[in-house]
Design an enzyme around this catalytic site. Structure first.
Site, PDB file in Angstrom:
ATOM      1  N   LEU A   1       0.738  -1.308   0.016  1.00  0.00           N
ATOM      2  CA  LEU A   1       0.160  -0.015  -0.131  1.00  0.00           C
ATOM      3  C   LEU A   1       0.604   1.359   0.069  1.00  0.00           C
ATOM      4  CD1 LEU A   1      -2.740  -1.107   2.705  1.00  0.00           C
ATOM      5  CD2 LEU A   1      -3.123  -0.606   0.283  1.00  0.00           C
ATOM      6  N   GLY A   2       2.130   1.254   0.728  1.00  0.00           N
ATOM      7  CA  GLY A   2       2.961   2.561   0.745  1.00  0.00           C
ATOM      8  C   GLY A   2       4.160   1.815   1.305  1.00  0.00           C
TER       9      GLY A   2
ATOM     10  N   GLY B   1       7.099   4.065   3.539  1.00  0.00           N
ATOM     11  CA  GLY B   1       7.303   5.353   4.202  1.00  0.00           C
ATOM     12  C   GLY B   1       8.778   5.181   4.842  1.00  0.00           C
TER      13      GLY B   1
ATOM     14  N   PHE C   1       9.594   4.736   7.647  1.00  0.00           N
ATOM     15  CA  PHE C   1       9.632   3.864   8.691  1.00  0.00           C
ATOM     16  C   PHE C   1       9.576   2.513   8.479  1.00  0.00           C
ATOM     17  CE2 PHE C   1       8.614   7.642  11.110  1.00  0.00           C
ATOM     18  CZ  PHE C   1       9.535   7.764  11.864  1.00  0.00           C
ATOM     19  N   GLY C   2       9.193   2.265   7.219  1.00  0.00           N
ATOM     20  CA  GLY C   2       9.058   0.825   6.668  1.00  0.00           C
ATOM     21  C   GLY C   2       7.799   0.647   5.523  1.00  0.00           C
TER      22      GLY C   2
ATOM     23  N   VAL D   1       3.935  -0.895   4.315  1.00  0.00           N
ATOM     24  CA  VAL D   1       2.554  -1.032   4.685  1.00  0.00           C
ATOM     25  C   VAL D   1       1.890  -1.843   3.596  1.00  0.00           C
ATOM     26  CG1 VAL D   1       0.317  -0.046   5.394  1.00  0.00           C
ATOM     27  CG2 VAL D   1       2.240   1.356   5.871  1.00  0.00           C
TER      28      VAL D   1
ATOM     29  N   LYS E   1       1.719  -2.436   9.025  1.00  0.00           N
ATOM     30  CA  LYS E   1       2.826  -1.695   8.885  1.00  0.00           C
ATOM     31  C   LYS E   1       4.119  -2.592   9.195  1.00  0.00           C
ATOM     32  CE  LYS E   1       4.093   2.895  10.176  1.00  0.00           C
ATOM     33  NZ  LYS E   1       3.737   4.253  10.448  1.00  0.00           N
TER      34      LYS E   1
ATOM     35  N   ASP F   1       2.540  15.139  12.630  1.00  0.00           N
ATOM     36  CA  ASP F   1       2.919  14.994  11.039  1.00  0.00           C
ATOM     37  C   ASP F   1       1.505  15.024  10.580  1.00  0.00           C
ATOM     38  OD1 ASP F   1       4.231  14.909   8.824  1.00  0.00           O
ATOM     39  OD2 ASP F   1       4.847  12.776   8.919  1.00  0.00           O
TER      40      ASP F   1
HETATM   41  N1  ATP Z   1      -4.278   1.667   7.679  1.00  0.00           N
HETATM   42  C1  ATP Z   1      -3.956   1.941   6.259  1.00  0.00           C
HETATM   43  N2  ATP Z   1      -4.782   1.424   5.236  1.00  0.00           N
HETATM   44  C2  ATP Z   1      -4.340   1.750   3.908  1.00  0.00           C
HETATM   45  N3  ATP Z   1      -3.275   2.390   3.552  1.00  0.00           N
HETATM   46  C3  ATP Z   1      -2.316   2.743   4.392  1.00  0.00           C
HETATM   47  C4  ATP Z   1      -2.757   2.671   5.875  1.00  0.00           C
HETATM   48  N4  ATP Z   1      -1.440   3.017   6.717  1.00  0.00           N
HETATM   49  C5  ATP Z   1      -0.749   3.260   5.783  1.00  0.00           C
HETATM   50  N5  ATP Z   1      -1.094   3.411   4.635  1.00  0.00           N
HETATM   51  C6  ATP Z   1      -0.467   3.720   3.286  1.00  0.00           C
HETATM   52  O1  ATP Z   1       0.960   3.665   3.525  1.00  0.00           O
HETATM   53  C7  ATP Z   1       1.822   5.002   3.686  1.00  0.00           C
HETATM   54  C8  ATP Z   1       2.600   4.926   4.637  1.00  0.00           C
HETATM   55  O2  ATP Z   1       2.110   4.807   5.796  1.00  0.00           O
HETATM   56  P1  ATP Z   1       2.597   5.586   7.217  1.00  0.00           P
HETATM   57  O3  ATP Z   1       2.519   7.060   6.775  1.00  0.00           O
HETATM   58  O4  ATP Z   1       2.028   5.271   8.406  1.00  0.00           O
HETATM   59  O5  ATP Z   1       4.215   5.377   7.231  1.00  0.00           O
HETATM   60  P2  ATP Z   1       5.523   6.246   7.155  1.00  0.00           P
HETATM   61  O6  ATP Z   1       6.566   5.334   7.090  1.00  0.00           O
HETATM   62  O7  ATP Z   1       5.266   7.025   8.507  1.00  0.00           O
HETATM   63  O8  ATP Z   1       5.369   7.185   6.067  1.00  0.00           O
HETATM   64  P3  ATP Z   1       5.709   8.708   5.714  1.00  0.00           P
HETATM   65  O9  ATP Z   1       7.215   8.576   5.736  1.00  0.00           O
HETATM   66  O10 ATP Z   1       5.167   9.074   4.521  1.00  0.00           O
HETATM   67  O11 ATP Z   1       5.420   9.496   6.880  1.00  0.00           O
HETATM   68  C9  ATP Z   1       0.493   5.977   3.679  1.00  0.00           C
HETATM   69  O12 ATP Z   1       0.801   7.090   3.056  1.00  0.00           O
HETATM   70  C10 ATP Z   1      -0.688   5.126   3.156  1.00  0.00           C
HETATM   71  O13 ATP Z   1      -0.782   5.204   1.718  1.00  0.00           O
END
Ligand code: ATP
Length: 538
Positions: free
Chosen positions: A86-87, A89, A91-92, A94, A109, A206
């Site tokens: 899904l994404g 980021g 931190f890792g 998702v 995640k 954030d």
């Molecule tokens: N519960 C969820 N349902 C669907 N998609 C999700 C969910 N949680 C996260 N995502 C997707 O995964 C991406 C990254 O998640 P998240 O922001 O929690 O991680 P991060 O590593 O903190 O990211 P960033 O570096 O962008 O702050 C989100 O932008 C979203 O597109």
């Protein structure tokens, strides 16, 4: 949230469960044509017995099973089958996963297997667990944690699955922005989430459109990503918030509290209308420049105590306080940061003009509606969030009662409206082992959910924060705007977790900026965002 008993829900999102309720043996296992396909970008295993890539990310394939692992690496507990990414980021990763026994889908995640990230994941875990206690009935529009465990040395959060983020939705709408009534509904839910955060002394740190996800469909949303969150009085990082949504106190490096989230709410509210970021700064200096050009100079008291003020301001005896914001050239000469600020056509000198220009552009007959009460109420709301001095910003509980959120329609209502007195709760002390909470917390919380506002005057707000600021004032040496020796540019900073996070945020900001550029070029081919790249690929 759609009605879970409605035929529409049962025959679409809940179809699998419907089939299974008719026939327990129903073999609902759709054949996935992508089975075995690698989902992780860098797929060469370099550590953790070849499971992790050079970034510390687990290398996932479609069909992999994620579950708690014991010391021998055996899978225990509920099993989640990986469907898609899904994404990815800072931190890792998702992943969209289906739970093997119930066929329910979740977003898992998986945190990078690096010490600093695991440590921060523990904070995120504590926050998500605290939010479950603070909001047992899932009313606060915040991401729900289902369970957490460790999978082959990777911290994993199983969360409810949500939809597109607001940035992607704005993009789908060709960056034309949303109507005022839709924005009001979305912002109301963000404020509800922030009320719960405020009650437990949590700072999201954030907030941005990318971290607000659709809960099935518009206008239903949920706030995600507590990876940068911190408790008031326990803030660790000085460098938080994505640049476009970064508050003046964070930019200047002044001790901050949950007021920084309300600044982001102001930026997001404006962006949902104009379709583009209100302050798309390319550097922190440019960010301050954009804020002050539109809203006026930052308060002298803040500049005076800001640890980073000397980066952005230079001595000038002709000015009332003896300094002024440096020019881009001066800033570049001092920092070796050569990024050149861009002019964006949609941004006008004032907030009113920016809103008006967008409204005229998208009106049928090209007339300005800015005098209309709904626009005046909207502007008033944004300005109440974008107060440079944190103490003057609305707190979420007050903002929920603003006519923009309550649906006020006339100027009389706006003129008579005063933020009700907000009575802050006693400070929340996170439990040292992170699993338990202050026993008084649930009663504190329930009293705020019923919105205990007393009187209509706004006095005594953040007495603690103010006292802290005043104390810092009295301890201050006279303002000296000499650049500190050894002043270094971002790239020269040590590669701590904070620095890595910073780089990641910088990359995200740059990514958006790039897209913005493409959006503005009429003939230009649209470039895909980092997240879209993964979405399309999968
Ligand atoms: N519960 C969820 N349902 C669907 N998609 C999700 C969910 N949680 C996260 N995502 C997707 O995964 C991406 C990254 O998640 P998240 O922001 O929690 O991680 P991060 O590593 O903190 O990211 P960033 O570096 O962008 O702050 C989100 O932008 C979203 O597109």
């Amino acid at each position: 949230m759609p009605n879970k008993d409605s035929p529409l829900f049962k025959l679409t999102l809940d179809l699998t469960n419907l089939y299974r309720s008719c026939d327990q043996e129903y073999p609902f296992t759709p054949i996935n044509p992508n089975l075995g396909k690698i989902l992780t970008k860098l797929s060469t295993g370099v550590s953790n017995n070849g499971r992790d890539n050079e970034n510390g990310d687990f290398i996932f394939r479609v069909g992999d099973i994620i579950a708690a692992t014991d010391s021998m690496g055996n899978l225990r507990g509920r099993k989640y089958e990986v469907e898609t990414l899904l994404g990815a980021g800072s931190f890792g990763q998702v992943l969209r996963c289906v739970q093997r026994d119930t066929y329910q889908v979740f977003a898992v995640k998986v945190i990078k297997n690096l010490p600093a990230y695991t440590k921060q994941a523990a904070v995120e875990n504590r926050v998500l667990s605290d939010l479950l206690v603070a909001d047992p009935n899932d009313e606060s529009h915040m991401l729900r944690l289902i369970e957490q465990f460790t999978f082959h040395n990777h911290f994993c959060f199983v969360n409810e699955l949500l939809g597109l983020d607001l940035y992607a939705v704005l993009k789908q709408h060709k960056f034309k922005g949303f109507s005022l009534s839709l924005i009001s509904k979305i912002v109301k839910q963000i404020l509800r989430a922030l009320c719960v955060c405020k009650d437990i002394g949590l700072i999201h740190s954030d907030l941005k459109p990318e971290n607000i996800l659709l809960d099935h469909c518009l206008p239903h949303i949920k706030v995600i990503d507590f990876g940068s969150a911190a408790y008031e009085g326990h803030t660790v990082f000085t460098y938080v918030q994505s640049r476009y949504y970064r508050s003046p106190e964070v930019l200047l490096q002044i001790p901050y509290n949950s007021c920084i989230d309300m600044w982001s709410v102001g930026c997001i509210t404006a962006e949902l209308f104009i379709g583009h970021p209100l302050f798309p700064g390319c550097t922190e200096h440019d960010q301050i420049d954009r804020i002050t050009s539109m809203l006026g100079a930052l308060p002298h008291e803040m500049i005076k105590i800001g640890k980073k003020s000397t980066r952005f301001y230079v001595n000038d005896s002709t000015k009332p306080h003896g300094y002024r914001l440096s020019t881009t050239e001066e800033y570049q000469a001092r920092t070796q940061d050569k990024r050149q600020p861009r002019k964006y056509g949609y941004i006008q000198p004032t907030l009113e003009q920016t809103i008006e220009a967008h409204q005229i552009k998208h009106s049928r007959d090209g007339t300005s509606l800015l005098d209309r009460p709904e626009f005046q109420i909207f502007l008033h709301f944004i300005k109440s969030c974008l107060q440079p001095f944190p103490d003057k910003r609305l707190v979420p509980h007050q903002a929920l009662l603003h006519p923009f959120i309550t649906g006020g329609k006339d100027m009389k209502e706006l003129k008579e409206w005063k933020p009700p007195l907000y009575v802050p709760h006693p400070p929340y002390t996170p439990h040292p082992n992170g699993r338990q909470r202050d026993p008084n917390l649930s009663s504190m919380h329930s009293s705020t959910l019923t919105q205990t506002f007393q009187g209509s005057e706004r006095r005594g707000l953040f007495a603690g924060a103010l006292a802290q600021t005043q104390q810092s004032h009295s301890e201050l040496p006279p303002l000296s705007l000499q650049p500190p020796t050894g002043f270094s540019s971002v790239s020269k900073r040590p590669q701590t977790h904070q620095a890595t996070e910073r780089e990641e945020k910088k990359r995200n900001d740059e990514r958006r900026e790039e897209e913005q550029k493409v959006e503005e070029e009429p003939t230009g081919k649209r470039r895909s965002s980092f997240k879209d790249f993964f979405r399309r690929k999968n």
